[in-house]
Write a protein that holds these residues in place. Structure first.
Motif, PDB file in Angstrom:
ATOM      1  N   UNK A  64       0.833  -1.213   0.000  1.00 55.90           N
ATOM      2  CA  UNK A  64       0.000   0.000   0.000  1.00 55.90           C
ATOM      3  C   UNK A  64       0.867   1.262   0.000  1.00 55.90           C
ATOM      4  N   UNK A  65       2.060   1.176   0.573  1.00 57.14           N
ATOM      5  CA  UNK A  65       2.990   2.308   0.582  1.00 57.14           C
ATOM      6  C   UNK A  65       3.347   2.691  -0.855  1.00 57.14           C
ATOM      7  N   UNK A  66       3.710   1.704  -1.660  1.00 55.28           N
ATOM      8  CA  UNK A  66       4.081   1.959  -3.053  1.00 55.28           C
ATOM      9  C   UNK A  66       2.877   2.427  -3.858  1.00 55.28           C
ATOM     10  N   UNK A  67       1.709   1.874  -3.576  1.00 56.01           N
ATOM     11  CA  UNK A  67       0.490   2.320  -4.262  1.00 56.01           C
ATOM     12  C   UNK A  67       0.229   3.792  -3.949  1.00 56.01           C
ATOM     13  N   UNK A  68       0.269   4.133  -2.682  1.00 57.97           N
ATOM     14  CA  UNK A  68       0.001   5.515  -2.265  1.00 57.97           C
ATOM     15  C   UNK A  68       1.022   6.488  -2.837  1.00 57.97           C
ATOM     16  N   UNK A  69       2.293   6.164  -2.681  1.00 58.47           N
ATOM     17  CA  UNK A  69       3.334   7.047  -3.222  1.00 58.47           C
ATOM     18  C   UNK A  69       3.253   7.134  -4.742  1.00 58.47           C
ATOM     19  N   UNK A  70       2.955   6.021  -5.385  1.00 54.23           N
ATOM     20  CA  UNK A  70       2.834   6.014  -6.836  1.00 54.23           C
ATOM     21  C   UNK A  70       1.726   6.938  -7.323  1.00 54.23           C
ATOM     22  N   UNK A  71       0.572   6.850  -6.693  1.00 56.08           N
ATOM     23  CA  UNK A  71      -0.554   7.717  -7.076  1.00 56.08           C
ATOM     24  C   UNK A  71      -0.214   9.178  -6.808  1.00 56.08           C
ATOM     25  N   UNK A  72       0.338   9.468  -5.635  1.00 54.49           N
ATOM     26  CA  UNK A  72       0.706  10.853  -5.302  1.00 54.49           C
ATOM     27  C   UNK A  72       1.730  11.393  -6.301  1.00 54.49           C
ATOM     28  N   UNK A  73       2.751  10.600  -6.596  1.00 50.99           N
ATOM     29  CA  UNK A  73       3.796  11.029  -7.522  1.00 50.99           C
ATOM     30  C   UNK A  73       3.225  11.262  -8.926  1.00 50.99           C
ATOM     31  N   UNK A  74       2.502  10.291  -9.444  1.00 48.20           N
ATOM     32  CA  UNK A  74       1.953  10.412 -10.803  1.00 48.20           C
ATOM     33  C   UNK A  74       0.971  11.576 -10.908  1.00 48.20           C
ATOM     34  N   UNK A  75       0.091  11.705  -9.928  1.00 49.58           N
ATOM     35  CA  UNK A  75      -0.856  12.820  -9.936  1.00 49.58           C
ATOM     36  C   UNK A  75      -0.108  14.149  -9.818  1.00 49.58           C
ATOM     37  N   UNK A  76       0.928  14.169  -8.978  1.00 54.07           N
ATOM     38  CA  UNK A  76       1.719  15.394  -8.827  1.00 54.07           C
ATOM     39  C   UNK A  76       2.368  15.813 -10.133  1.00 54.07           C
ATOM     40  N   UNK A  77       2.940  14.851 -10.851  1.00 51.20           N
ATOM     41  CA  UNK A  77       3.538  15.154 -12.152  1.00 51.20           C
ATOM     42  C   UNK A  77       2.473  15.667 -13.118  1.00 51.20           C
ATOM     43  N   UNK A  78       1.321  15.010 -13.125  1.00 55.14           N
ATOM     44  CA  UNK A  78       0.256  15.429 -14.058  1.00 55.14           C
ATOM     45  C   UNK A  78      -0.234  16.836 -13.729  1.00 55.14           C
ATOM     46  N   UNK A  79      -0.483  17.114 -12.461  1.00 55.10           N
ATOM     47  CA  UNK A  79      -0.958  18.453 -12.091  1.00 55.10           C
ATOM     48  C   UNK A  79       0.124  19.510 -12.286  1.00 55.10           C
ATOM     49  N   UNK A  80       1.392  19.098 -12.228  1.00 54.19           N
ATOM     50  CA  UNK A  80       2.470  20.061 -12.474  1.00 54.19           C
ATOM     51  C   UNK A  80       2.459  20.549 -13.918  1.00 54.19           C
ATOM     52  N   UNK A  81       1.805  19.818 -14.786  1.00 53.81           N
ATOM     53  CA  UNK A  81       1.731  20.213 -16.189  1.00 53.81           C
ATOM     54  C   UNK A  81       0.834  21.432 -16.394  1.00 53.81           C
ATOM     55  N   UNK A  82       0.087  21.787 -15.370  1.00 49.88           N
ATOM     56  CA  UNK A  82      -0.703  23.018 -15.433  1.00 49.88           C
ATOM     57  C   UNK A  82       0.187  24.248 -15.280  1.00 49.88           C
ATOM     58  N   UNK A  83       1.366  24.052 -14.724  1.00 50.72           N
ATOM     59  CA  UNK A  83       2.349  25.126 -14.560  1.00 50.72           C
ATOM     60  C   UNK A  83       3.073  25.300 -15.892  1.00 50.72           C
ATOM     61  N   UNK A  84       2.998  26.480 -16.464  1.00 52.56           N
ATOM     62  CA  UNK A  84       3.485  26.688 -17.818  1.00 52.56           C
ATOM     63  C   UNK A  84       4.579  27.756 -17.923  1.00 52.56           C
TER      64      UNK A  84
END
Length: 131
Positions: free
Chosen positions: A56-76
């Protein structure tokens, strides 16, 4: 540890192949495989670093990391847009925010979790029976 390193390597090869040879695959695979495999690689990367932690640690960190990268794409800002135009920057940071990518990441992490739980973890117990 070796199984996670191998999983990372295989996932990278499959991901790059899915982009390079996208014309070979049906549209549903060529449109989704890259992001799904990228998220799977992220999961395996966290498992490689923190093998002793619960899955569950890897699942949680994976989701947070991937979502963080995706939302960072809003920064232009210009500097990060330039970085995203490079091959490595594009592969790691993506190019533009897509809501569907969030679903692809969850699917990729779920697949990697399934492989981990039902193949890697299971083999840890079954291989000792053959010795």
């Amino acid at each position: 540890m070796v199984k996670y390193a191998a999983a990372i390597f295989i996932t990278i090869v499959l991901g790059l192949g899915s982009r390079r040879y996208s014309y070979v695959f049906p549209d549903v695979i060529s449109e989704n495989a890259g992001d799904i495999l990228w998220a799977s690689m992220v999961y395996f990367g966290f498992r490689f670093i923190w093998m002793k932690r619960k899955l569950a640690w890897a699942v949680s960190l994976g989701v947070i990391f991937c979502f963080g990268i995706e939302f960072s794409q809003l920064y232009q800002a210009e500097w990060i847009v330039d970085l995203r135009r490079t091959a490595v920057g594009s592969l790691v940071l993506g190019r533009g925010f897509l809501t569907i990518d969030l679903l692809r990441y969850v699917i990729g992490i779920a697949i990697a979790y399934g492989v981990d739980k039902y193949v890697f973890q299971r083999s840890k117990y079954t291989t000792s029976l053959w010795r």
